[in-house]
Design an enzyme around this catalytic site. Structure first.
Site, mmCIF file in Angstrom:
data_model
loop_
_atom_site.group_PDB
_atom_site.id
_atom_site.type_symbol
_atom_site.label_atom_id
_atom_site.label_comp_id
_atom_site.label_asym_id
_atom_site.label_seq_id
_atom_site.Cartn_x
_atom_site.Cartn_y
_atom_site.Cartn_z
ATOM 1 N N PHE A 174 11.709 -27.090 -3.050
ATOM 2 C CA PHE A 174 10.980 -26.189 -1.997
ATOM 3 C C PHE A 174 9.975 -26.943 -1.642
ATOM 4 O O PHE A 174 9.355 -27.071 -1.075
ATOM 5 C CB PHE A 174 11.184 -24.538 -1.892
ATOM 6 C CG PHE A 174 11.125 -24.322 -1.040
ATOM 7 C CD1 PHE A 174 10.931 -24.361 0.270
ATOM 8 C CD2 PHE A 174 10.576 -22.406 -1.693
ATOM 9 C CE1 PHE A 174 10.517 -23.818 0.898
ATOM 10 C CE2 PHE A 174 9.585 -21.895 -0.787
ATOM 11 C CZ PHE A 174 9.725 -22.482 0.515
ATOM 12 N N ASN A 190 9.676 -24.853 -17.794
ATOM 13 C CA ASN A 190 8.498 -24.067 -17.780
ATOM 14 C C ASN A 190 7.424 -24.616 -18.446
ATOM 15 O O ASN A 190 6.488 -24.104 -18.427
ATOM 16 C CB ASN A 190 8.638 -22.706 -17.228
ATOM 17 C CG ASN A 190 10.116 -22.784 -16.175
ATOM 18 O OD1 ASN A 190 9.875 -23.876 -14.807
ATOM 19 N ND2 ASN A 190 10.679 -21.593 -15.836
ATOM 20 N N ASP A 214 10.628 -37.283 -24.135
ATOM 21 C CA ASP A 214 10.181 -37.481 -25.425
ATOM 22 C C ASP A 214 8.282 -38.152 -24.866
ATOM 23 O O ASP A 214 8.321 -38.563 -23.620
ATOM 24 C CB ASP A 214 10.413 -38.421 -25.775
ATOM 25 C CG ASP A 214 9.926 -39.604 -27.218
ATOM 26 O OD1 ASP A 214 9.624 -38.166 -28.048
ATOM 27 O OD2 ASP A 214 8.901 -40.540 -26.760
ATOM 28 N N PRO A 215 7.575 -37.463 -25.390
ATOM 29 C CA PRO A 215 5.779 -37.659 -25.119
ATOM 30 C C PRO A 215 5.965 -39.386 -24.422
ATOM 31 O O PRO A 215 4.743 -39.668 -24.090
ATOM 32 C CB PRO A 215 4.852 -36.825 -25.599
ATOM 33 C CG PRO A 215 6.243 -35.667 -26.171
ATOM 34 C CD PRO A 215 7.597 -36.291 -26.388
ATOM 35 N N LYS A 232 6.959 -19.971 -17.842
ATOM 36 C CA LYS A 232 5.648 -20.271 -16.333
ATOM 37 C C LYS A 232 4.040 -20.085 -17.495
ATOM 38 O O LYS A 232 3.885 -20.212 -16.778
ATOM 39 C CB LYS A 232 5.734 -19.147 -15.852
ATOM 40 C CG LYS A 232 7.376 -20.091 -14.789
ATOM 41 C CD LYS A 232 7.553 -20.762 -14.648
ATOM 42 C CE LYS A 232 5.838 -21.940 -13.529
ATOM 43 N NZ LYS A 232 6.514 -23.270 -12.877
ATOM 44 N N TYR A 262 11.421 -15.740 -17.796
ATOM 45 C CA TYR A 262 10.487 -16.659 -16.247
ATOM 46 C C TYR A 262 9.226 -16.902 -16.500
ATOM 47 O O TYR A 262 8.376 -17.576 -16.772
ATOM 48 C CB TYR A 262 11.660 -16.862 -14.707
ATOM 49 C CG TYR A 262 11.070 -16.712 -13.759
ATOM 50 C CD1 TYR A 262 11.142 -18.449 -14.127
ATOM 51 C CD2 TYR A 262 9.998 -16.353 -12.947
ATOM 52 C CE1 TYR A 262 10.160 -19.183 -12.988
ATOM 53 C CE2 TYR A 262 9.367 -17.289 -12.638
ATOM 54 C CZ TYR A 262 9.319 -18.570 -12.091
ATOM 55 O OH TYR A 262 8.886 -19.295 -11.735
#
Length: 305
Positions: A11, A81, A47-48, A135, A131
């Site tokens: 969105f 998140n 994976d970083p 975040k 949530y």
């Protein structure tokens, strides 16, 4: 300028990517799990080291992280998140340490407000659920990374493209299905929220990407006004042209959101964003809802600009 947008098909990501593509000389790359992404990657499970290799090849001047999850299992929420932004910051340190990172946070990070006082960035973050906590973990990963980074803490986004996971998006879809003589069941709509148009969020993203100086770690992005959630239902009914009182079309006797009861009023202080980004919201809630309804009916909404 090379700009990588993660979550560009979501969105807020869709609006942000479209606005960024309008910048002179900008080359916008989209990264994510969606088919056809220029850079296929799953930020939640990446994976970083692999992510650093992708970033090194992309060589971005800026990265905009719009990827996020609003529902699902605890594992999904924390992976997207919380772990996602942490992995991204680690990869940026290794591959593009001079790139600016613009990360989208959430008003859910704040939790309950103190009476009717607008919440500012310096106020304590006390999320009530997983949530908001996930975040907030992502925000802390970004602000503590040492990168040239800013978190845009987005309040209640609305406008064309609002998903069914959001109240405005769900109401638009259900009112469209119910028709002019139908009735839609919701939970209690008496809570007050601070709504902001997705196109105004996109404008804040553009300004954060292009700001010539370092930015504060966190900036609220909101409309700056607390409105009853009931205004969303009534605004959609007006946009639809449905006759009669809202009470005849909306039954508020359904199960509501636990967060609505726990956080009955929330409004953002947006003076820091105005000062740092020279940004102010430009869309009225009524216009955002009219454009959301137009899209639900299959008509074109106002273009992103």
């Amino acid at each position: 300028m090379r700009i990588l947008v993660l979550g560009a098909t979501g969105f807020l990501g869709r609006h942000a990517a479209e606005r960024l593509r309008a910048l002179p000389g900008a080359r916008v790359l989209d990264g994510g799990r969606a088919p056809g992404s220029a850079l296929p990657l799953d930020l939640a499970g990446a994976d970083p080291g692999h992510l650093a290799a992708v970033l090194r090849e992309a060589a971005p001047d800026a990265v905009v992280n719009c990827a996020g999850a609003v529902g699902g299992s605890a594992l999904a929420l924390t992976a997207v998140n919380a772990r996602g932004p942490a992995a991204l910051c680690e990869a940026l340190h290794a591959a593009a340490p001079d790139a600016r990172l613009v990360h989208l946070g959430s008003a859910a990070e704040y939790g309950p407000s103190d009476g009717h006082r607008p919440v500012a960035e310096a106020d304590p973050a006390r999320p009530l659920g997983l949530y908001g906590a996930s975040k907030l973990a992502g925000t802390l990963a970004v602000t503590g990374s040492g990168l040239d980074a800013v978190v845009l803490r987005v309040f209640n986004p609305v406008g064309p493209g609002a998903p069914a996971a959001s109240l405005p998006g769900r109401l638009a879809q259900e009112l469209h299905r119910a028709g002019p003589d139908g009735r839609v069941r919701t939970g209690d709509l008496s809570a007050y929220r601070d709504f902001v148009d997705a196109r105004d969020v996109a404008d804040a993203v553009v300004r954060a990407v292009t700001a010539p100086r370092p930015l504060p770690g966190v900036l609220n992005v909101a409309g700056g006004t607390a409105r009853p959630v009931r205004d969303v239902a009534e605004g959609l009914l007006r946009a639809a042209g449905f006759a009669g009182a809202a009470a005849d079309r909306i039954d508020e006797g359904g199960d509501g959101s636990p967060r609505s009861a726990a956080v009955p009023w929330q409004q953002a202080d947006i003076t820091a964003a105005a000062r740092a980004l020279e940004w102010v919201p430009r869309h009225r809630l009524e216009d955002s809802l009219a454009d959301l309804w137009a899209e639900a009916r299959g008509r074109p909404a106002e273009p992103v600009r």
